[in-house]
Write a protein that holds these residues in place. Structure first.
Motif, PDB file in Angstrom:
ATOM      1  N   THR A   1       0.839  -1.207   0.000  1.00  0.00           N
ATOM      2  CA  THR A   1       0.000   0.000   0.000  1.00  0.00           C
ATOM      3  C   THR A   1       0.873   1.255   0.000  1.00  0.00           C
ATOM      4  O   THR A   1       0.748   2.101   0.875  1.00  0.00           O
ATOM      5  N   LYS A   2       1.737   1.341  -0.973  1.00  0.00           N
ATOM      6  CA  LYS A   2       2.603   2.505  -1.075  1.00  0.00           C
ATOM      7  C   LYS A   2       1.812   3.752  -1.464  1.00  0.00           C
ATOM      8  O   LYS A   2       2.089   4.855  -1.001  1.00  0.00           O
ATOM      9  N   TYR A   3       0.808   3.579  -2.337  1.00  0.00           N
ATOM     10  CA  TYR A   3       0.011   4.711  -2.828  1.00  0.00           C
ATOM     11  C   TYR A   3      -1.435   4.559  -2.348  1.00  0.00           C
ATOM     12  O   TYR A   3      -2.037   3.501  -2.503  1.00  0.00           O
ATOM     13  N   SER A   4      -1.983   5.638  -1.816  1.00  0.00           N
ATOM     14  CA  SER A   4      -3.365   5.588  -1.335  1.00  0.00           C
ATOM     15  C   SER A   4      -4.377   5.832  -2.447  1.00  0.00           C
ATOM     16  O   SER A   4      -5.560   5.600  -2.269  1.00  0.00           O
ATOM     17  N   GLY A   5      -3.913   6.306  -3.577  1.00  0.00           N
ATOM     18  CA  GLY A   5      -4.803   6.577  -4.700  1.00  0.00           C
ATOM     19  C   GLY A   5      -4.053   7.224  -5.840  1.00  0.00           C
ATOM     20  O   GLY A   5      -2.821   7.391  -5.783  1.00  0.00           O
TER      21      GLY A   5
END
Length: 301
Positions: free
Chosen positions: A147-151
């Motif tokens: 989950t490096k990027y939340s969006g």
């Protein structure tokens, strides 16, 4: 050949192309997710089974692990980009046709339509490249469980913070290599099929919805038949760690050929072709319906 000359209206092309693009993304994104995951899955170690054995296996595992929402991972980036991208795409095609006409009534040859389509591919790359980069990273992230990027916005911010604008536009050359010839094939095939499907004495503007769907769907298949090899290279390059391929697509190509053979350039072929027909049929039908609506409410625009 039926007449193709149409006045170029940037405003109408913007809304009609944008609506067509939204239709394409909504219909085609689940299989695009499958395609990217197949193209970028790590090579199986000796004695171990690959992460995904094929299109159906990838589809099944995605549904089991992530549900239906997993098939739509990363869709925000292409949805945000489709309106301006398809506006520019259809405007670029219309402009390419106009530039080759000595007068508005000239009927273009198929090579001229191919050239006009290639111009649209050049126009769309500025929007397509960063959207594809973000989309691919989010699709891979969902598959690995990290989950490096939340969006989409967070992904764009982190890419810019890590490597500046070059980080956001990583893979632009490969996007050009994919979209320029593929767009030429896309629009030329669509116009060719529309002419074939138009009854004698009728106008292409009077084509029924089923015929538009058929022409658009087959145009999508021809488009991806040209685009798959550079698309595989692009997906690998855009999702690779920084510095892995210092010489760009040449390093990606050498690695793929050396480790997995020429067939690796067609990874995700089944998913692409299953997606190509309905997604592009929806795109062209959406565009034609929106254009007719705009011509009805604002004929002089």
């Amino acid at each position: 050949m039926a007449k193709q000359a149409q006045p170029i209206s940037p405003v109408k092309n913007f809304f009609a192309g944008g609506f067509g693009g939204v239709c394409l993304v909504f219909v085609g994104h689940p299989l695009d997710t499958i395609k990217v995951r197949l193209q970028t899955q790590p090579k199986a170690q000796p004695g171990q089974a690959p992460l995904y054995s094929g299109t159906l296996d990838c589809f099944r595992k995605t549904l089991l692990r992530e549900g239906v929402r997993g098939l739509y991972k990363g869709m925000a980036a292409p949805i945000i980009g489709v309106t301006p991208m398809f506006a520019v795409c259809f405007f670029g095609f219309g402009l390419g046709k106009r530039l080759q006409q000595r007068n508005p009534d000239d009927i273009l040859t198929y090579p001229q339509l191919f050239a006009a389509g290639m111009l649209s591919g050049v126009f769309t790359t500025a929007i397509m490249a960063p959207g594809e980069r973000i989309k691919c990273l989010l699709q891979i992230q969902a598959a690995t469980g990290e989950t490096k990027y939340s969006g989409s916005l967070d992904c764009a911010k982190q890419l810019y913070r890590e490597a500046g604008i070059r980080g956001v536009y990583k893979g632009t050359v490969l996007t050009l290599m994919r979209d320029v010839p593929a767009s030429g094939m896309y629009f030329m095939t669509y116009e060719w099929l529309k002419n074939i499907l138009t009854p004698e004495g009728k106008s292409v503007s009077d084509l029924s919805a089923p015929r538009i769907l058929f022409a658009g769907g087959l145009a999508g298949i021809f488009n991806w038949a040209v685009a798959i090899p550079p698309d595989v290279l692009k997906s690998r390059f855009q999702t690779a760690p920084a510095g892995k391929y210092p010489n760009g697509f040449r390093d990606v190509l050498r690695e793929l050929i050396r480790e997995e053979g020429v067939a690796s350039l067609y990874k995700g072929f089944t998913a692409v072709m299953i997606r190509a027909f309905p997604a592009n049929a929806a795109c062209f039908l959406g565009f034609e319906v929106a254009m007719k609506f705009l011509n009805w409410i604002a004929p002089g625009l």
